[in-house]
Design a protein around this motif. Structure first.
Motif, short mmCIF file in Angstrom:
data_model
loop_
_atom_site.label_atom_id
_atom_site.label_comp_id
_atom_site.label_asym_id
_atom_site.label_seq_id
_atom_site.Cartn_x
_atom_site.Cartn_y
_atom_site.Cartn_z
N GLN A 62 18.27 12.00 20.31
CA GLN A 62 19.16 11.79 21.45
C GLN A 62 18.43 11.40 22.73
OE1 GLN A 62 22.83 11.95 21.02
NE2 GLN A 62 21.66 11.44 19.17
N THR A 63 17.16 11.69 22.79
CA THR A 63 16.35 11.32 23.96
C THR A 63 14.94 10.98 23.50
OG1 THR A 63 15.57 13.58 24.37
CG2 THR A 63 17.64 12.93 25.45
N PRO A 64 14.18 10.24 24.29
CA PRO A 64 12.76 10.03 23.96
C PRO A 64 11.99 11.34 23.88
CG PRO A 64 13.48 8.46 25.63
CD PRO A 64 14.59 9.45 25.47
N HIS A 65 12.41 12.33 24.67
CA HIS A 65 11.71 13.61 24.63
C HIS A 65 11.87 14.26 23.25
CE1 HIS A 65 9.77 16.94 26.76
NE2 HIS A 65 10.49 17.73 25.99
N GLU A 66 13.06 14.14 22.67
CA GLU A 66 13.29 14.68 21.32
C GLU A 66 12.44 13.93 20.31
OE1 GLU A 66 16.91 14.83 18.06
OE2 GLU A 66 17.43 15.02 20.18
N LEU A 67 12.34 12.61 20.46
CA LEU A 67 11.48 11.83 19.58
C LEU A 67 10.03 12.26 19.73
CD1 LEU A 67 10.87 9.53 17.62
CD2 LEU A 67 10.93 7.95 19.58
N ALA A 68 9.61 12.52 20.94
CA ALA A 68 8.23 12.96 21.18
C ALA A 68 7.94 14.25 20.43
CB ALA A 68 7.99 13.15 22.68
N ASP A 69 8.90 15.15 20.40
CA ASP A 69 8.72 16.40 19.65
C ASP A 69 8.55 16.12 18.16
OD1 ASP A 69 8.75 18.08 21.82
OD2 ASP A 69 10.90 18.52 21.70
N GLU A 70 9.29 15.16 17.63
CA GLU A 70 9.15 14.81 16.22
C GLU A 70 7.77 14.24 15.93
OE1 GLU A 70 12.16 12.50 14.34
OE2 GLU A 70 13.82 13.44 15.44
N ILE A 71 7.27 13.41 16.84
CA ILE A 71 5.93 12.84 16.65
C ILE A 71 4.89 13.96 16.67
CG2 ILE A 71 4.21 11.28 17.63
CD1 ILE A 71 6.58 9.70 18.84
N LEU A 94 -0.11 9.82 23.41
CA LEU A 94 0.47 11.15 23.53
C LEU A 94 0.02 11.84 24.80
CD1 LEU A 94 0.16 12.43 19.86
CD2 LEU A 94 2.17 11.62 21.02
N VAL A 95 -1.07 11.32 25.40
CA VAL A 95 -1.52 11.94 26.64
C VAL A 95 -0.46 11.85 27.72
CG1 VAL A 95 -2.58 9.86 27.60
CG2 VAL A 95 -3.46 12.08 28.23
N GLY A 96 0.36 10.78 27.69
CA GLY A 96 1.42 10.68 28.70
C GLY A 96 2.39 11.82 28.60
N ILE A 125 2.43 14.83 13.51
CA ILE A 125 0.97 14.79 13.58
C ILE A 125 0.38 16.13 13.15
CG2 ILE A 125 -1.00 14.57 15.14
CD1 ILE A 125 0.69 12.58 16.74
N THR A 126 1.01 17.21 13.58
CA THR A 126 0.52 18.54 13.21
C THR A 126 0.61 18.74 11.71
OG1 THR A 126 1.28 19.40 15.33
CG2 THR A 126 0.82 21.01 13.61
N GLN A 127 1.73 18.35 11.11
CA GLN A 127 1.94 18.55 9.68
C GLN A 127 1.04 17.66 8.84
OE1 GLN A 127 6.10 17.89 8.99
NE2 GLN A 127 6.73 19.49 10.44
N GLN A 128 0.58 16.56 9.41
CA GLN A 128 -0.20 15.60 8.64
C GLN A 128 -1.55 16.16 8.22
OE1 GLN A 128 -0.68 11.87 10.61
NE2 GLN A 128 -1.88 10.94 8.98
N GLY A 145 0.84 -1.19 0.00
CA GLY A 145 0.00 0.00 0.00
C GLY A 145 0.87 1.24 0.00
N ASN A 146 0.24 2.38 0.02
CA ASN A 146 0.98 3.64 -0.04
C ASN A 146 0.38 4.62 0.96
OD1 ASN A 146 2.88 5.49 -0.97
ND2 ASN A 146 1.49 6.29 -2.55
N ASP A 147 0.26 4.16 2.23
CA ASP A 147 -0.49 4.96 3.20
C ASP A 147 0.38 5.56 4.29
OD1 ASP A 147 0.16 2.52 4.33
OD2 ASP A 147 -1.72 2.30 5.43
N LEU A 148 1.70 5.42 4.23
CA LEU A 148 2.54 5.94 5.30
C LEU A 148 2.84 7.42 5.09
CD1 LEU A 148 5.19 3.11 5.87
CD2 LEU A 148 3.07 3.55 7.11
N PRO A 149 2.54 8.25 6.07
CA PRO A 149 2.92 9.66 5.95
C PRO A 149 4.44 9.81 5.94
CG PRO A 149 2.07 9.19 8.15
CD PRO A 149 1.85 7.96 7.33
N ALA A 150 4.92 10.80 5.20
CA ALA A 150 6.36 10.97 5.03
C ALA A 150 7.07 11.17 6.37
CB ALA A 150 6.63 12.15 4.10
N TRP A 151 6.42 11.90 7.29
CA TRP A 151 7.08 12.17 8.57
C TRP A 151 7.32 10.88 9.35
CZ3 TRP A 151 5.41 10.81 13.39
CH2 TRP A 151 4.06 10.45 13.54
N LEU A 152 6.38 9.92 9.26
CA LEU A 152 6.52 8.67 10.00
C LEU A 152 7.67 7.84 9.43
CD1 LEU A 152 5.44 6.84 12.23
CD2 LEU A 152 3.79 5.91 10.59
N VAL A 153 7.78 7.80 8.09
CA VAL A 153 8.88 7.08 7.45
C VAL A 153 10.22 7.69 7.86
CG1 VAL A 153 9.96 6.50 5.24
CG2 VAL A 153 7.47 6.37 5.48
N THR A 154 10.30 9.02 7.80
CA THR A 154 11.54 9.71 8.16
C THR A 154 11.91 9.44 9.61
OG1 THR A 154 11.11 11.46 6.55
CG2 THR A 154 12.65 11.97 8.34
#
Length: 513
Positions: A285-294, A345-347, A298-301, A261-270
């Motif tokens: 470098q940290t889970p917190h940095e990863l959380a910011d990327e997520i 994300l509520v956490g 989601i906002t850009q999607q 399929g072709n359903d993956l958003p670009a941000w998730l692949v990156t």
């Protein structure tokens, strides 16, 4: 099976051999715990579901393998690591309740999650949808963030160690391989036939035996997400050594092409490919940095929000919620919102870090919130997410009103956090008497964890001072100073969290000069 009235000594007589020759303790009574059935076997322990007689609840019990229980050094590591994990109280982490010994058996009692692990889900239902994958990615990220703040690495992130409860909650399990950062290095466990981690999901630095940190867990999370989205991991081999070589030297396949399929958003692949970088310095470098990327992804999607640089995550969630509700009304009006697939994300909001950075509500969002009746959602976590979106007093109160804290530990955890957020909201509005009233039964509740109780005391002290209640402020300041010293002596990690989340002026006065 033994009756619940059996004496502890009867446990040895009830042990029987399983089909594989392994000892099966089903039916045994271990102190307060009646073992009901065996859930599974691991390299280090057998896992049972048990009934805790004194509290009338089901728990999971991990019983250390008998050959390992004869090694005093290993038993000590088992205990030490279990104590470290027991400090991790978080909605996305399977909670450890107790460490115990009965006769020759060493065991850990932990939260029982009624549901499937993601390996089972993958085998029964196939690859995850994008919303499901984002939910898992965000939930595990939040769990690793809490562990990172406590100085703990998991070391064995894989689908089998990620649970999805029947209430759709993501839970990270089995910190049995966890390593306390700064503690004594663990000995090579291959001497007892064990592997530190699972080769299919191990980071390059881990397969080389190098020191690992939270970035290694993030690599394993990347491998796990690739597997869940594609039905196969990025690297496959016939033996552990060949697998290790692939982790060290081969580039992973392109995720977007590997998934049908072709359903993956670009941000998730990156994001997932960043997690799979060989060099830890090139990963988040940290889970917190990863959380910011997520959060950013989601906002850009949402295309309708792409043109606004100032768009907040709460606005994106609001739009998704409206879209999903409209879709659900056409499907027999099922009560479900897109907020549920963003549930983990509520956490990140619950921890306070995102809530503190969330842009101030605009006039438009406040007016929109005033016109919305607070909807009852299926879980306390979803209710908290809705409250964070609305940021209104009635929305925060709904968290513990709709989901009473006495019904579960998860409800109690979100109720505490919602009460703190309600007090913060009143403080921002200069409604200090309301803030004091909202915290009245909170700051003296010995059942509330010390860190949260101190945050409530700090908010109440700030409101006392603003409202001119000097005597009450003096008494509370003395109590807070005593608790501050206790936290300083017993839990420096939580003390640092207090410094970050409590009102700045209050913290300044509490710090030693």
């Amino acid at each position: 099976m033994n009756s619940p009235d059996n004496q502890p000594g009867d446990a040895a007589r009830s042990v029987r051999e399983g089909g594989s020759g392994a000892v099966d303790l089903t039916g045994c009574l271990m102190g307060d715990y009646q073992l009901l059935r065996r859930l599974g076997r691991g390299g280090m322990a057998d896992v049972y579901v048990a009934q805790q007689k004194s509290l009338g609840r089901q728990v999971a019990i991990k019983v250390l393998r008998s050959d390992l229980a004869n090694d005093a050094n290993y038993v000590e590591r088992f205990r030490r690591e279990a104590r470290a994990v027991a400090k991790l109280s978080h909605a996305n982490i399977v909670q450890v309740y107790e460490i115990g010994q009965h006769q020759s058996h060493y065991f850990i009692v932990q939260e029982f999650v009624d549901g499937l692990n993601l390996r089972e889900k993958l085998e029964r239902q196939g690859t995850l949808s994008v919303p499901e994958a984002v939910k898992v990615l965000a939930g595990v990220t939040d769990a690793l963030d809490a562990a990172h703040e406590a100085g703990v690495t998991h070391r064995d992130i894989k689908p089998e160690n990620i649970m999805l409860s029947r209430r759709d909650e993501v839970k990270v399990a089995d910190f049995g391989l966890a390593r306390v950062l700064g503690g004594e290095p663990l000995k090579d466990l291959t001497q007892v036939g064990l592997t530190m981690g699972t080769p299919r999901y191990m980071s390059p630095e881990q397969v080389q035996g190098k020191p690992v940190d939270t970035r290694s867990d993030l690599y394993s999370l990347g491998v796990t997400m690739f597997h869940l989205l594609c039905g196969r991991p990025p690297f496959e081999a016939d033996d552990p050594l060949a697998m290790a070589v692939k982790h060290l030297h081969e580039r992973p396949p392109d995720l977007a092409q590997a998934r049908s399929g072709n359903d993956l958003p670009a941000w998730l692949v990156t994001t997932i490919h960043r997690l799979l970088e060989k060099d830890p310095a090139h990963r988040p470098q940290t889970p917190h940095e990863l959380a910011d990327e997520i959060r950013s992804g989601i906002t850009q999607q949402s295309p309708s929000l792409a043109g606004s640089a100032a768009t907040s995550l709460s606005a994106a969630m609001r739009l998704q919620s409206v879209m999903e509700r409209q879709k659900m009304r056409g499907k027999h009006r099922r009560i479900k919102t897109a907020a549920l697939w963003l549930l983990p994300l509520v956490g990140l909001l619950a921890g306070g870090a995102w809530a503190a950075r969330r842009p101030a509500a605009t006039v438009d969002t406040l007016l929109a919130a005033d016109g919305v009746e607070v909807e009852r959602l299926p879980t306390a976590a979803a209710q908290y997410l809705e409250a964070a979106r609305l940021d209104r007093p009635q929305a925060w109160r709904a968290v513990w009103t709709f989901h009473p804290p006495e019904h579960s530990e998860t409800n109690a955890d979100y109720a505490v956090k919602a009460k703190l957020q309600l007090a913060r909201l009143y403080g921002r509005r200069d409604q200090h008497l309301s803030a004091i009233d909202s915290l009245g039964d909170f700051v003296d509740d010995g059942e509330v964890p010390l860190l949260y109780r101190m945050l409530g005391q700090a908010l109440m002290l700030e409101s006392y001072e603003h409202s001119g209640q000097t005597k009450a402020a003096g008494r509370l300041r003395t109590e807070l100073q005593k608790n501050y010293q206790q936290l300083s002596d017993t839990n420096p990690t939580h003390l640092e969290l207090f410094h970050r989340k409590a009102p700045h002026l209050i913290v300044q006065r509490l710090r030693p000069s």
